[in-house]
Design an enzyme around this catalytic site. Structure first.
Site, short mmCIF file in Angstrom:
data_model
loop_
_atom_site.label_atom_id
_atom_site.label_comp_id
_atom_site.label_asym_id
_atom_site.label_seq_id
_atom_site.Cartn_x
_atom_site.Cartn_y
_atom_site.Cartn_z
N CYS A 2 -13.94 -10.91 -66.69
CA CYS A 2 -14.29 -11.72 -65.51
C CYS A 2 -15.08 -11.24 -64.82
O CYS A 2 -15.63 -9.96 -65.10
CB CYS A 2 -13.03 -11.80 -64.84
SG CYS A 2 -12.50 -12.86 -65.53
N ILE A 50 -10.40 -16.98 -71.69
CA ILE A 50 -9.92 -15.96 -72.64
C ILE A 50 -8.91 -16.89 -73.10
O ILE A 50 -8.07 -17.15 -74.15
CB ILE A 50 -10.74 -14.82 -72.50
CG1 ILE A 50 -12.33 -14.51 -72.54
CG2 ILE A 50 -10.33 -14.22 -74.12
CD1 ILE A 50 -13.27 -15.73 -73.23
N ASN A 72 -10.49 -7.64 -64.15
CA ASN A 72 -11.67 -8.03 -65.05
C ASN A 72 -10.98 -7.19 -66.86
O ASN A 72 -11.01 -5.68 -66.11
CB ASN A 72 -13.11 -7.18 -64.49
CG ASN A 72 -13.99 -7.10 -65.75
OD1 ASN A 72 -14.25 -8.30 -66.69
ND2 ASN A 72 -15.30 -6.59 -65.43
N VAL A 279 -29.49 -8.91 -84.83
CA VAL A 279 -31.08 -9.50 -84.44
C VAL A 279 -31.74 -8.56 -85.08
O VAL A 279 -30.49 -7.71 -85.17
CB VAL A 279 -31.41 -9.82 -83.10
CG1 VAL A 279 -30.95 -10.91 -82.39
CG2 VAL A 279 -30.76 -8.22 -83.15
N SER A 355 -17.36 -5.10 -81.57
CA SER A 355 -18.82 -4.38 -81.67
C SER A 355 -18.15 -3.18 -81.98
O SER A 355 -17.18 -2.99 -81.54
CB SER A 355 -19.17 -4.75 -80.45
OG SER A 355 -20.77 -3.84 -80.90
#
Length: 610
Positions: A2, A50, A72, A279, A355
């Site tokens: 958030c 979430i 957050n 990507v 990640s």
């Protein structure tokens, strides 16, 4: 995941000003919004749902509403802490990790923070004594900014949320520009906005009666243990897999980024996600900047879907100004734009991704870490002689061989300022017009406090320690948070975990780096389930062809137009900027990183000071 914003001394705001500030960060939480406004505090929250999708809204209160929270991040051990707090008599209204912070603060006060395992930035307002308590996680995964403006203390997840506050005075910090030219990011607590600061990682604070007190609650301690490589590979595999399991906790689907290297591949395999995202970039050099085929091959090996996209130069350059706006501060790492595009791709399919950030800093993964143990015949000369030769060479035009002699005539503290070293002090002062900027501290001065903390360690450990405190937070985690949240995507980094760090601190140098390769223990652990080709592959991330594009007429002219603009003339000797650009285009030197660093600042400045 958030975003929040807030301020003390509400200056009669009925929530209108707060709403404007919240709208600035709506990308961090498009699912819901909440406000708490009292006579001396305003707290605003934007939610990306979430965990506990129905009842996790904020601001959140304790039972008697004496404490108010905005938070957050994610607390990965919240279930354990929740059980412990229930045993101590606390009653929970929902099953979110947010509520654990409220009851944890009731029970343990500031001592709660070292107990937390996760990524977080939060503020708790105590309505009884009108104080604020807040904290940031041990690595700085989640951002926290603050400033004193007029009679108000402003704080939040992003600087841009402050812009709509009537007391906020927007001024450029010229010293930050000088530091940025050296590091390619903003390396100090003060930001590019004058009098706006970052709460350092691993710190909590109290704000009471107009006074802010910060306390550090964690400091890495590299205390090597004895053991062979296989032993530490076993421990590494166990720690990483346990961390990945903890990081998978969510009430929504979790995916994973996937480059062709070991870090993201290891995470993707351990997480057993259904979707991975990659990507690549369109370039005249063919597939040099496109590793999608490697990622797809690996995804097929572990039986997961790989979703990919080729980014065109037009897309990259066209989106660049918007990306710099989202960064809050200029960041000249071309990979940040790659991360933005892969985040946008992933956000079309999932709300959460994993990640591989942090593996290099914790396990010794950067190639430059090999430098101190790579001994040549020249290194056998007495250091005093090498220093003398290096000093003479420092006055000569910079070339590869000359630079080597200069570096080998310096101690690690003098020559290593992190993974990016763009302009020397001499070069940046020749470019800058501002006397304030010219008199900014040297990079070595900024790094000195961290080197002092590990003065008794070997040079490689010193380099890791510095990168954990500066490069990791200032570059790696800044782009990870801002690019993912710009796309309303939660990014989780299992390597940057409390328990993984506890292990990494114990791994001996011989199991981290040798003259042949890096992060030995991690590679050995990954080899057990990953193809050897992947486990041994050099780190590339998502490589970007900036060097190539800057030689093309279209993008050369685009940058030249900015380098000769009135905006550039405010800060730089523009003739020198054009000379850098022309030399690069003519193939006389690879000035791509220097050019990109200046260009990035000018684009960022255009976004915030146009």
């Amino acid at each position: 995941m958030c975003g929040f914003t807030g301020f003390t001394n509400t200056i009669g705001d009925d929530g209108t000003i707060l709403a404007l500030m919240m709208d600035r960060i709506i990308h961090r939480g498009p699912d819901a919004a909440g406000q708490f406004v009292d006579h001396d505090i305003a707290l605003g929250f934007r939610r990306l749902s979430i965990i506990d999708l129905k009842e996790g809204d904020q601001p959140m209160f304790n039972e008697d509403k004496s404490l108010v929270l905005v938070f957050n991040g994610e607390i990965y051990n919240f279930q354990e802490l929740r059980e412990e707090l229930i045993e101590k008599g606390h009653t929970f209204a929902n099953r979110s990790d947010s509520e654990v912070l409220l009851h944890g603060y009731e029970e343990w006060g500031a001592d709660m923070v070292p107990r937390l395992r996760g990524m977080f930035a939060f503020v708790i307002f105590d309505r009884r004594d009108h104080s604020l308590f807040g904290a940031r996680d041990m690595f700085g995964i989640k951002p926290f900014y603050y400033t004193f403006m007029g009679d108000s203390f402003l704080f939040g997840s992003e600087i841009k949320s402050f812009l709509d506050h009537p007391n906020f005075k927007k001024e450029l910090n010229e010293e930050a520009l000088a530091h940025y030219l050296s590091f390619q990011y903003s390396p100090t607590e003060e930001t590019f906005f004058k009098n706006v600061f970052k709460l350092p990682p691993a710190h909590f604070f109290t704000f009471r009666d107009g006074k802010l007190e910060k306390t550090r609650y964690f400091r890495p301690d590299f205390s090597e243990q004895t053991g062979v490589l296989d032993y530490f590979a076993d421990l590494t595999d166990k720690a990483v897999r346990e961390s990945v399991k903890a990081h998978k906790i969510a009430d929504v689907e979790v995916g994973s980024f996937l480059s062709s290297g070991i870090d993201s591949s290891y995470i993707a395999e351990a997480a057993q996600v259904d979707k991975t995202f990659t990507v690549g970039f369109e370039s005249p050099d063919g597939d040099r900047y496109n590793e999608i085929h490697f990622a797809k091959e690996f995804a097929d090996t572990i039986g997961v879907e790989n979703i990919s996209k080729i980014i065109t130069p037009e897309e990259y350059w066209g989106e660049f100004p918007n990306i710099q706006y989202h960064m809050d501060e200029p960041l000249a790492d071309p990979a940040a734009i790659a991360l933005y595009f892969v985040s946008r791709l992933a956000s079309e399919h999932v709300k959460v991704v994993m990640s591989g950030e942090g593996a290099d800093e914790l396990f010794g993964g950067y190639r430059i870490y090999q430098e101190p143990i790579t001994v040549t015949a020249y290194d056998k000369l007495p250091f005093a002689i090498r220093r003398f030769i290096g000093k003479i060479c420092s006055y000569l035009p910079q070339k590869h061989g000359i630079n080597y002699l200069v570096r080998r005539g310096k101690t690690i503290e003098e020559r290593f300022i992190g993974n990016a070293s763009i302009f020397s002090v001499k070069e940046r002062n020749a470019l800058l017009k501002s006397e304030t900027a010219k008199h900014a501290a040297t990079p070595q001065t900024l790094c000195a406090k961290y080197y002092r903390e590990v003065a008794d360690k070997d040079d490689i450990t010193k380099m890791q320690y510095l990168d954990i405190h500066m490069w990791l937070m200032g570059d790696i985690l800044l782009k990870a948070d801002k690019t993912s949240m710009a796309n309303s995507l939660e990014l989780r980094v299992p390597f940057l975990d409390k328990k993984v760090m506890e292990l990494a601190e114990t791994i001996p140098l011989s199991c981290r780096v040798n003259t042949k390769t890096t992060k030995l223990a991690l590679r050995k652990a990954a080899e057990r389930t990953l193809p050897r080709r992947t486990a041994e592959k050099d780190k590339l991330g998502f490589p970007v062809p900036i060097r190539v594009w800057l030689k093309e007429e279209q993008y050369y002219n685009k940058v030249k137009e900015m380098f000769t603009s009135g905006r550039a003339e405010q800060f730089f000797v523009t003739e020198k900027l054009v000379a850098l650009l022309d030399a690069h285009k003519a193939g006389k030197a690879d000035n791509s990183r220097k050019i990109w660093t200046v260009y990035t600042f000018l684009i960022w400045h255009q976004q915030y000071f146009a």
